[in-house]
Design a protein around this motif. Sequence first.
Motif, mmCIF file in Angstrom:
data_model
loop_
_atom_site.group_PDB
_atom_site.id
_atom_site.type_symbol
_atom_site.label_atom_id
_atom_site.label_comp_id
_atom_site.label_asym_id
_atom_site.label_seq_id
_atom_site.Cartn_x
_atom_site.Cartn_y
_atom_site.Cartn_z
ATOM 1 N N THR A 2 1.960 12.048 8.450
ATOM 2 C CA THR A 2 1.742 12.444 6.905
ATOM 3 C C THR A 2 0.420 13.889 6.500
ATOM 4 N N SER A 3 1.656 14.569 5.531
ATOM 5 C CA SER A 3 0.659 15.756 5.127
ATOM 6 C C SER A 3 1.355 16.404 4.363
ATOM 7 N N TYR A 4 2.212 15.426 3.614
ATOM 8 C CA TYR A 4 2.795 16.092 2.053
ATOM 9 C C TYR A 4 3.160 17.827 2.327
ATOM 10 N N ASN A 5 3.162 18.713 3.061
ATOM 11 C CA ASN A 5 3.660 19.739 3.665
ATOM 12 C C ASN A 5 4.680 20.218 3.093
ATOM 13 N N GLU A 6 6.117 19.166 3.035
ATOM 14 C CA GLU A 6 7.147 19.341 2.428
ATOM 15 C C GLU A 6 7.042 19.957 1.128
ATOM 16 N N LEU A 7 6.924 18.140 0.880
ATOM 17 C CA LEU A 7 6.749 17.213 -0.574
ATOM 18 C C LEU A 7 5.818 18.252 -0.943
ATOM 19 N N LEU A 116 -4.711 6.007 -0.773
ATOM 20 C CA LEU A 116 -5.589 5.024 0.143
ATOM 21 C C LEU A 116 -4.596 5.075 1.106
ATOM 22 N N HIS A 117 -3.549 4.392 0.799
ATOM 23 C CA HIS A 117 -2.478 3.630 1.664
ATOM 24 C C HIS A 117 -2.014 4.643 2.933
ATOM 25 N N HIS A 118 -2.501 6.334 2.930
ATOM 26 C CA HIS A 118 -2.672 6.624 3.965
ATOM 27 C C HIS A 118 -3.850 6.925 4.993
ATOM 28 N N ALA A 119 -4.975 5.474 4.539
ATOM 29 C CA ALA A 119 -6.664 5.965 5.718
ATOM 30 C C ALA A 119 -5.237 4.993 6.785
ATOM 31 N N GLU A 120 -5.697 4.956 7.588
ATOM 32 C CA GLU A 120 -5.394 4.746 9.436
ATOM 33 C C GLU A 120 -5.392 2.774 9.257
ATOM 34 N N GLY A 121 -5.318 1.902 8.888
ATOM 35 C CA GLY A 121 -5.510 0.599 8.301
ATOM 36 C C GLY A 121 -6.738 0.340 7.774
ATOM 37 N N ALA A 122 -7.107 -0.977 8.083
ATOM 38 C CA ALA A 122 -8.905 -1.188 7.482
ATOM 39 C C ALA A 122 -9.823 -0.571 7.562
ATOM 40 N N ARG A 123 -9.763 -0.152 9.203
ATOM 41 C CA ARG A 123 -11.251 1.101 9.496
ATOM 42 C C ARG A 123 -10.649 2.458 8.788
ATOM 43 N N GLY A 124 -9.708 2.883 9.105
ATOM 44 C CA GLY A 124 -9.860 4.202 8.034
ATOM 45 C C GLY A 124 -9.900 3.823 6.326
ATOM 46 N N ARG A 125 -9.660 2.484 5.848
ATOM 47 C CA ARG A 125 -10.034 2.791 4.489
ATOM 48 C C ARG A 125 -11.269 2.556 4.808
ATOM 49 N N ASP A 126 -12.244 1.618 5.035
ATOM 50 C CA ASP A 126 -13.302 1.676 4.928
ATOM 51 C C ASP A 126 -13.617 3.131 5.164
ATOM 52 N N ALA A 127 -14.016 3.748 6.321
ATOM 53 C CA ALA A 127 -14.495 5.431 6.664
ATOM 54 C C ALA A 127 -13.999 6.053 5.335
ATOM 55 N N ALA A 128 -13.040 6.275 4.559
ATOM 56 C CA ALA A 128 -12.441 6.604 3.337
ATOM 57 C C ALA A 128 -13.143 5.824 1.625
ATOM 58 N N GLU A 188 1.743 -0.374 10.443
ATOM 59 C CA GLU A 188 2.324 1.108 10.485
ATOM 60 C C GLU A 188 2.896 1.079 9.545
ATOM 61 N N HIS A 189 3.393 1.236 8.486
ATOM 62 C CA HIS A 189 4.335 1.025 8.051
ATOM 63 C C HIS A 189 4.932 2.606 7.653
ATOM 64 N N HIS A 190 6.253 2.768 7.163
ATOM 65 C CA HIS A 190 6.785 4.386 6.733
ATOM 66 C C HIS A 190 7.497 4.226 5.422
ATOM 67 N N TRP A 214 -0.413 2.652 5.816
ATOM 68 C CA TRP A 214 -1.485 1.255 6.079
ATOM 69 C C TRP A 214 -1.616 0.308 4.466
ATOM 70 N N PRO A 215 -0.527 -0.404 4.800
ATOM 71 C CA PRO A 215 -0.928 -1.537 3.223
ATOM 72 C C PRO A 215 -1.848 -2.345 3.312
#
Length: 251
Positions: A2-7, A116-128, A188-190, A214-215
């Motif tokens: 995920t980068s959003y550089n194109e969008l 926030l759903h771009h954070a990688e899973g529960a661990r990523g959300r916790d860190a964010a 991982e979802h897309h 990651w929902p």
Amino acid sequence: MTSYNELAEVYEWLISDAKLTPAEFAASFDDVISLLPSNARVLDCSCGTGQLAVGLAGRGMQVAATDASEAMVRRTAELAEEFGAPVRAERANWEELPDHFDDETFDMVFCVGNSLHHAEGARGRDAALESMSRLLRPGGRLVLTSRNWELVRSRGSRLDISDHLVRRNGRDAVVIYRWDIASQWEEEHHIEIAIAQVDAAGPVLVRSELLSCWPYRHDELTAELHQAGLRTERSTYNPEAENYTVVASKA
């Protein structure tokens, strides 16, 4: 990745008409902005193209804006310059925020745009959430918007094509979402988002990007906020609504 550089170059087609200008975007959060002291210090985290950050600066607030996408940060800086808004715009992902700002710096942190759903899973959300919580002063608030992932997952993998043209900068475009829903919540979802610009005098110009996500369930988010030292004050979650807003305060 995920980068959003194109969008980033066509992101305005993803912003609703009601929030297109900085003033309109900020006004959509009037209920929480009214809780801020005068000359508040505010962070717009995952700032996108900067409409909210510039709108808040236009109200006299001290505003910083961050995003993991260099292209988004550039567009935010350009918008701030266009409006003469003093916004400090920097590239940083959630985990890097404490490297850029001191603890207990901000009265309010915004994490909006369903990011926030771009954070990688529960661990990523916790860190964010932990990083954002660290930057809030005691009593400060995190304002977060989210997709209703319970509703998204119930619809399964699919292709959503807008039934109308969206006009921006004198050009029309069709917005297309392709949802790739994994079998399990924690996988991982897309989402692939495409902007197809239509010009009667020329070819269709398409920009697209495949985004990882990651929902999470609403009750999971509430628990994770609490774990990060944040108490949910209000939530607009409705099982039938597409999106919701959570406001949580730091103890």
